[in-house]
Design a protein around this motif. Structure first.
Motif, PDB file in Angstrom:
ATOM      1  N   LEU A   1     -21.778  30.573  -5.032  1.00  0.00           N
ATOM      2  CA  LEU A   1     -21.936  29.009  -5.096  1.00  0.00           C
ATOM      3  C   LEU A   1     -20.788  28.314  -4.986  1.00  0.00           C
ATOM      4  N   LEU A   2     -19.716  28.979  -5.687  1.00  0.00           N
ATOM      5  CA  LEU A   2     -18.054  28.385  -5.385  1.00  0.00           C
ATOM      6  C   LEU A   2     -17.555  28.678  -3.743  1.00  0.00           C
ATOM      7  N   LEU A   3     -18.106  29.665  -3.264  1.00  0.00           N
ATOM      8  CA  LEU A   3     -17.646  29.877  -1.921  1.00  0.00           C
ATOM      9  C   LEU A   3     -18.531  29.185  -1.138  1.00  0.00           C
ATOM     10  N   MET A   4     -19.690  28.520  -1.199  1.00  0.00           N
ATOM     11  CA  MET A   4     -20.300  27.817  -0.158  1.00  0.00           C
ATOM     12  C   MET A   4     -19.851  26.149  -0.501  1.00  0.00           C
ATOM     13  N   SER A   5     -19.476  25.856  -1.823  1.00  0.00           N
ATOM     14  CA  SER A   5     -18.935  24.620  -1.729  1.00  0.00           C
ATOM     15  C   SER A   5     -17.733  24.305  -1.512  1.00  0.00           C
ATOM     16  N   SER A   6     -17.330  24.645  -0.193  1.00  0.00           N
ATOM     17  CA  SER A   6     -15.847  24.576   0.063  1.00  0.00           C
ATOM     18  C   SER A   6     -15.169  23.201   0.122  1.00  0.00           C
ATOM     19  N   PRO A   7     -13.852  23.056   0.009  1.00  0.00           N
ATOM     20  CA  PRO A   7     -13.358  21.735  -0.103  1.00  0.00           C
ATOM     21  C   PRO A   7     -13.343  21.194   1.080  1.00  0.00           C
ATOM     22  N   ALA A   8     -13.388  21.754   2.106  1.00  0.00           N
ATOM     23  CA  ALA A   8     -13.428  21.230   3.520  1.00  0.00           C
ATOM     24  C   ALA A   8     -14.374  20.146   3.875  1.00  0.00           C
ATOM     25  N   PHE A   9     -15.624  20.183   2.888  1.00  0.00           N
ATOM     26  CA  PHE A   9     -16.539  19.220   3.214  1.00  0.00           C
ATOM     27  C   PHE A   9     -15.903  17.832   2.452  1.00  0.00           C
ATOM     28  N   ALA A  10     -15.041  17.839   1.841  1.00  0.00           N
ATOM     29  CA  ALA A  10     -14.578  16.477   1.058  1.00  0.00           C
ATOM     30  C   ALA A  10     -13.780  15.808   1.994  1.00  0.00           C
ATOM     31  N   LEU A  11     -13.323  16.599   3.191  1.00  0.00           N
ATOM     32  CA  LEU A  11     -12.485  16.050   3.901  1.00  0.00           C
ATOM     33  C   LEU A  11     -13.240  14.673   5.025  1.00  0.00           C
ATOM     34  N   GLN A  12     -14.461  14.791   4.929  1.00  0.00           N
ATOM     35  CA  GLN A  12     -15.363  13.887   5.794  1.00  0.00           C
ATOM     36  C   GLN A  12     -15.706  12.692   5.018  1.00  0.00           C
ATOM     37  N   ARG A  13     -15.275  11.548   5.436  1.00  0.00           N
ATOM     38  CA  ARG A  13     -15.554  10.329   4.701  1.00  0.00           C
ATOM     39  C   ARG A  13     -16.933  10.085   4.942  1.00  0.00           C
ATOM     40  N   ASN A  14     -17.597   9.163   4.078  1.00  0.00           N
ATOM     41  CA  ASN A  14     -18.975   8.722   4.036  1.00  0.00           C
ATOM     42  C   ASN A  14     -18.832   7.378   4.301  1.00  0.00           C
ATOM     43  N   ASP A  15     -19.559   6.649   4.960  1.00  0.00           N
ATOM     44  CA  ASP A  15     -19.791   5.174   5.095  1.00  0.00           C
ATOM     45  C   ASP A  15     -19.740   4.563   3.815  1.00  0.00           C
ATOM     46  N   GLY A  16     -18.763   3.348   3.576  1.00  0.00           N
ATOM     47  CA  GLY A  16     -18.677   2.634   2.552  1.00  0.00           C
ATOM     48  C   GLY A  16     -17.579   3.274   1.782  1.00  0.00           C
ATOM     49  N   ASP A  17     -17.066   4.394   1.756  1.00  0.00           N
ATOM     50  CA  ASP A  17     -16.059   5.004   0.930  1.00  0.00           C
ATOM     51  C   ASP A  17     -14.745   3.967   0.868  1.00  0.00           C
ATOM     52  N   ASP A  18     -14.259   3.756   0.013  1.00  0.00           N
ATOM     53  CA  ASP A  18     -13.103   3.048  -0.479  1.00  0.00           C
ATOM     54  C   ASP A  18     -12.177   3.456  -1.556  1.00  0.00           C
ATOM     55  N   PRO A  19     -11.674   5.004  -1.082  1.00  0.00           N
ATOM     56  CA  PRO A  19     -10.657   5.465  -2.330  1.00  0.00           C
ATOM     57  C   PRO A  19      -9.503   4.582  -2.542  1.00  0.00           C
ATOM     58  N   GLY A  20      -9.153   4.664  -3.611  1.00  0.00           N
ATOM     59  CA  GLY A  20      -8.260   3.704  -4.298  1.00  0.00           C
ATOM     60  C   GLY A  20      -6.695   4.622  -4.187  1.00  0.00           C
ATOM     61  N   SER A  21      -5.868   4.078  -4.631  1.00  0.00           N
ATOM     62  CA  SER A  21      -4.334   4.642  -4.576  1.00  0.00           C
ATOM     63  C   SER A  21      -4.497   5.806  -5.481  1.00  0.00           C
ATOM     64  N   GLY A  22      -3.698   6.807  -4.939  1.00  0.00           N
ATOM     65  CA  GLY A  22      -3.699   8.114  -5.992  1.00  0.00           C
ATOM     66  C   GLY A  22      -2.869   7.923  -7.424  1.00  0.00           C
ATOM     67  N   LEU A  23      -3.124   8.813  -8.242  1.00  0.00           N
ATOM     68  CA  LEU A  23      -2.365   8.608  -9.465  1.00  0.00           C
ATOM     69  C   LEU A  23      -0.996   9.391  -9.470  1.00  0.00           C
TER      70      LEU A  23
END
Length: 80
Positions: free
Chosen positions: A22-44
């Motif tokens: 499960l951990l191998l299939m949920s690669s962090p590479a999927f997090a690099l693609q932005r979804n419509d409406g994403d508005d990430p704030g400034s980092g901490l």
């Protein structure tokens, strides 16, 4: 007795293998693609991150432990 131990070992192996897959299939590479409406704030900053994930939980743990110790009735009963 030995049969129960074998079942536990097999069960632990299956759970470990499933979790690893499960951990191998949920690669962090999927997090690099932005979804419509994403508005990430400034980092901490480092201090903000440490405060949020280390200091606040430690303070909350201390407060809860203190409340448990202060309101413990079994100590009062042992004194009388």
């Amino acid at each position: 007795m030995d049969n129960k131990l074998t079942k536990k070992v097999v069960r632990a192996g299956v759970v470990t293998t499933g979790t690893t897959l499960l951990l191998l299939m949920s690669s962090p590479a999927f997090a690099l693609q932005r979804n419509d409406g994403d508005d990430p704030g400034s980092g901490l900053s480092v201090l903000q991150t440490l405060g949020l994930f280390v200091a606040i939980p430690l303070v909350l743990f201390g407060v809860i432990a203190g409340l448990v110790i202060v309101t413990d009735k079994s100590r009062k009963q042992q004194e009388h």
